[in-house]
Design an enzyme around this catalytic site. Sequence first.
Site, PDB file in Angstrom:
ATOM      1  N   ASP A 120     -12.560 -30.214 -12.316  1.00  0.00           N
ATOM      2  CA  ASP A 120     -12.711 -30.193 -13.779  1.00  0.00           C
ATOM      3  C   ASP A 120     -14.119 -30.652 -14.161  1.00  0.00           C
ATOM      4  O   ASP A 120     -14.473 -30.677 -15.346  1.00  0.00           O
ATOM      5  CB  ASP A 120     -11.614 -30.991 -14.495  1.00  0.00           C
ATOM      6  CG  ASP A 120     -11.608 -32.462 -14.133  1.00  0.00           C
ATOM      7  OD1 ASP A 120     -12.388 -32.873 -13.249  1.00  0.00           O
ATOM      8  OD2 ASP A 120     -10.815 -33.210 -14.738  1.00  0.00           O
ATOM      9  N   SER A 121     -14.966 -30.934 -13.155  1.00  0.00           N
ATOM     10  CA  SER A 121     -16.409 -31.063 -13.393  1.00  0.00           C
ATOM     11  C   SER A 121     -16.928 -29.773 -14.020  1.00  0.00           C
ATOM     12  O   SER A 121     -18.034 -29.747 -14.571  1.00  0.00           O
ATOM     13  CB  SER A 121     -17.147 -31.350 -12.078  1.00  0.00           C
ATOM     14  OG  SER A 121     -16.740 -30.448 -11.069  1.00  0.00           O
TER      15      SER A 121
ATOM     16  N   ASP B  85      -8.144 -28.861  -9.632  1.00  0.00           N
ATOM     17  CA  ASP B  85      -7.955 -30.093 -10.404  1.00  0.00           C
ATOM     18  C   ASP B  85      -6.948 -29.878 -11.518  1.00  0.00           C
ATOM     19  O   ASP B  85      -6.968 -28.839 -12.185  1.00  0.00           O
ATOM     20  CB  ASP B  85      -9.284 -30.476 -11.066  1.00  0.00           C
ATOM     21  CG  ASP B  85      -9.910 -31.688 -10.421  1.00  0.00           C
ATOM     22  OD1 ASP B  85      -9.199 -32.474  -9.777  1.00  0.00           O
ATOM     23  OD2 ASP B  85     -11.135 -31.843 -10.574  1.00  0.00           O
TER      24      ASP B  85
ATOM     25  N   LYS C 196      -5.195 -31.460  -7.385  1.00  0.00           N
ATOM     26  CA  LYS C 196      -5.762 -32.818  -7.303  1.00  0.00           C
ATOM     27  C   LYS C 196      -5.479 -33.548  -8.616  1.00  0.00           C
ATOM     28  O   LYS C 196      -5.618 -32.967  -9.696  1.00  0.00           O
ATOM     29  CB  LYS C 196      -7.267 -32.770  -7.032  1.00  0.00           C
ATOM     30  CG  LYS C 196      -7.895 -34.174  -6.958  1.00  0.00           C
ATOM     31  CD  LYS C 196      -9.276 -34.172  -6.336  1.00  0.00           C
ATOM     32  CE  LYS C 196     -10.368 -33.679  -7.246  1.00  0.00           C
ATOM     33  NZ  LYS C 196     -10.516 -34.445  -8.517  1.00  0.00           N
TER      34      LYS C 196
ATOM     35  N   GLU D 154      -6.033 -37.380 -10.644  1.00  0.00           N
ATOM     36  CA  GLU D 154      -6.733 -38.671 -10.703  1.00  0.00           C
ATOM     37  C   GLU D 154      -5.728 -39.794 -10.954  1.00  0.00           C
ATOM     38  O   GLU D 154      -4.798 -39.628 -11.760  1.00  0.00           O
ATOM     39  CB  GLU D 154      -7.784 -38.654 -11.821  1.00  0.00           C
ATOM     40  CG  GLU D 154      -8.909 -37.678 -11.530  1.00  0.00           C
ATOM     41  CD  GLU D 154     -10.023 -37.718 -12.573  1.00  0.00           C
ATOM     42  OE1 GLU D 154     -10.058 -38.657 -13.394  1.00  0.00           O
ATOM     43  OE2 GLU D 154     -10.861 -36.797 -12.540  1.00  0.00           O
TER      44      GLU D 154
ATOM     45  N   GLU E 205     -14.073 -41.735  -4.997  1.00  0.00           N
ATOM     46  CA  GLU E 205     -15.315 -41.465  -5.730  1.00  0.00           C
ATOM     47  C   GLU E 205     -15.940 -42.766  -6.218  1.00  0.00           C
ATOM     48  O   GLU E 205     -15.242 -43.660  -6.744  1.00  0.00           O
ATOM     49  CB  GLU E 205     -15.040 -40.536  -6.932  1.00  0.00           C
ATOM     50  CG  GLU E 205     -16.322 -40.265  -7.727  1.00  0.00           C
ATOM     51  CD  GLU E 205     -16.229 -39.113  -8.715  1.00  0.00           C
ATOM     52  OE1 GLU E 205     -15.181 -38.426  -8.764  1.00  0.00           O
ATOM     53  OE2 GLU E 205     -17.219 -38.899  -9.441  1.00  0.00           O
TER      54      GLU E 205
HETATM   55  O1  KIV Z   1     -14.143 -32.408 -10.719  1.00  0.00           O
HETATM   56  C1  KIV Z   1     -14.728 -32.557  -9.629  1.00  0.00           C
HETATM   57  O2  KIV Z   1     -15.670 -31.826  -9.278  1.00  0.00           O
HETATM   58  C2  KIV Z   1     -14.276 -33.620  -8.759  1.00  0.00           C
HETATM   59  C3  KIV Z   1     -15.144 -33.995  -7.589  1.00  0.00           C
HETATM   60  C4  KIV Z   1     -16.304 -34.760  -8.077  1.00  0.00           C
HETATM   61  C5  KIV Z   1     -14.397 -34.706  -6.536  1.00  0.00           C
HETATM   62  O3  KIV Z   1     -13.259 -34.202  -8.995  1.00  0.00           O
END
Ligand code: KIV
Length: 276
Positions: free
Chosen positions: A47-48, A86, A116, A118, A189
Site C-alpha cells: 500500500d506504499s 497488502d 499482508k 500490519e 520494518e
Molecule cells: O507497502 C509497502 O510497500 C510495505 C513494505 C514497505 C514492506 O509494506
Amino acid sequence: MNKDKVRVTDFARMKAEGRRMVMLTAYDYPFARIFDQAGVDALLVGDSLGMVVQGAESTLAVTLEEMIYHTRMVARGRKRALLVADMPFMTYQVSAEQAMSNAGRLVKEGGAEAVKIEGGLVMAATVRRIVEIDIPVMGHIGLTPQSVHRMGGHRVQGKKAGHSPGCRERLVQDALAVEEAGAFAVVLEGMPVDVAAEITARLSIPTIGIGAGPECDGQVLVMHDMLGLSDSFVPRFAKPYANLWQQATEAALSYSREVREHAFPGPEHCFRSKAA
Ligand code: KIV
C-alpha cells in the site's frame, strides 16, 4: 505446473537452510515481469502505492479496489515469484469477518497468493481467522505505516524498553503473537538491528526486514527506492541500485529536443503509401 514456483511453503524451508529471501514491491505488469525474470522470490503489492505511485503523504487513503486493480496487473506479469498483496487501512481492522472477506477479494479478484497485515498482538486473532480459511498471511510489525498518526510520523520503533506499542519488548511480543496466529512470515520494518536480530532468532517463521538490519532472514525494498525512481527523500535504509529518475529525465529531454528540432520522427519511423 511450474516446479520453480515460489510458494509460501518454501519460505520456512529457506529459513531452515539459511537462504536469504528477496522481496520487492511492484505495482504493475512491466516491473512485475522484470523482477520476476531477475529471480526475485516474492513481489509485494504494497500500500506504499499511495505514496510512491499516487503521490500521497501516507498510505491511509489507498482503497481495496485500487489494491485489487494493481495486484491483478502484477499477477499477469509474474510466473515464479510469490505474490503478496497488502490489505489497506480499514479493510481488516473492523472485524475478522471484514478481514476474511476482503482478503478473499485480493485472492479471488487480484490473484494474490497471500495477504499482508500490519499489527502484532492486536491483530493476532484476525490473522488466525484468515489463515483458518486457507489464505496465507504475512505479518508486519515495527514501523507500521498505517499507524503513522499514533507513531507521530514514520519513525523507527523499538528504541525504548517497555511493553507499550512501539517499545522493544512489545515488538518481540508482537512478532511471537503473529507467528503463533499462523503467519508464514513477518515483515520487520524500521527497528534497531539488535531488536530485529532477537526476533529473527526467536521465530521459526522467516523475518523480512526493511530498515531492520542484516540479521533478518530476507529483505524487502520499495522498488522506487531500489531503482532511484524518486527526486525527493530517500530513506537512510534504502540503497538505490540505479538512477532511473535521472535516466528518465534525460530521455524526456532528448525526445523534446528532437521533436522541437524536427529530428524525430526520422525516415525509419515513418510509413509510406504504396506507389500508385
Ligand atoms: O507497502 C509497502 O510497500 C510495505 C513494505 C514497505 C514492506 O509494506
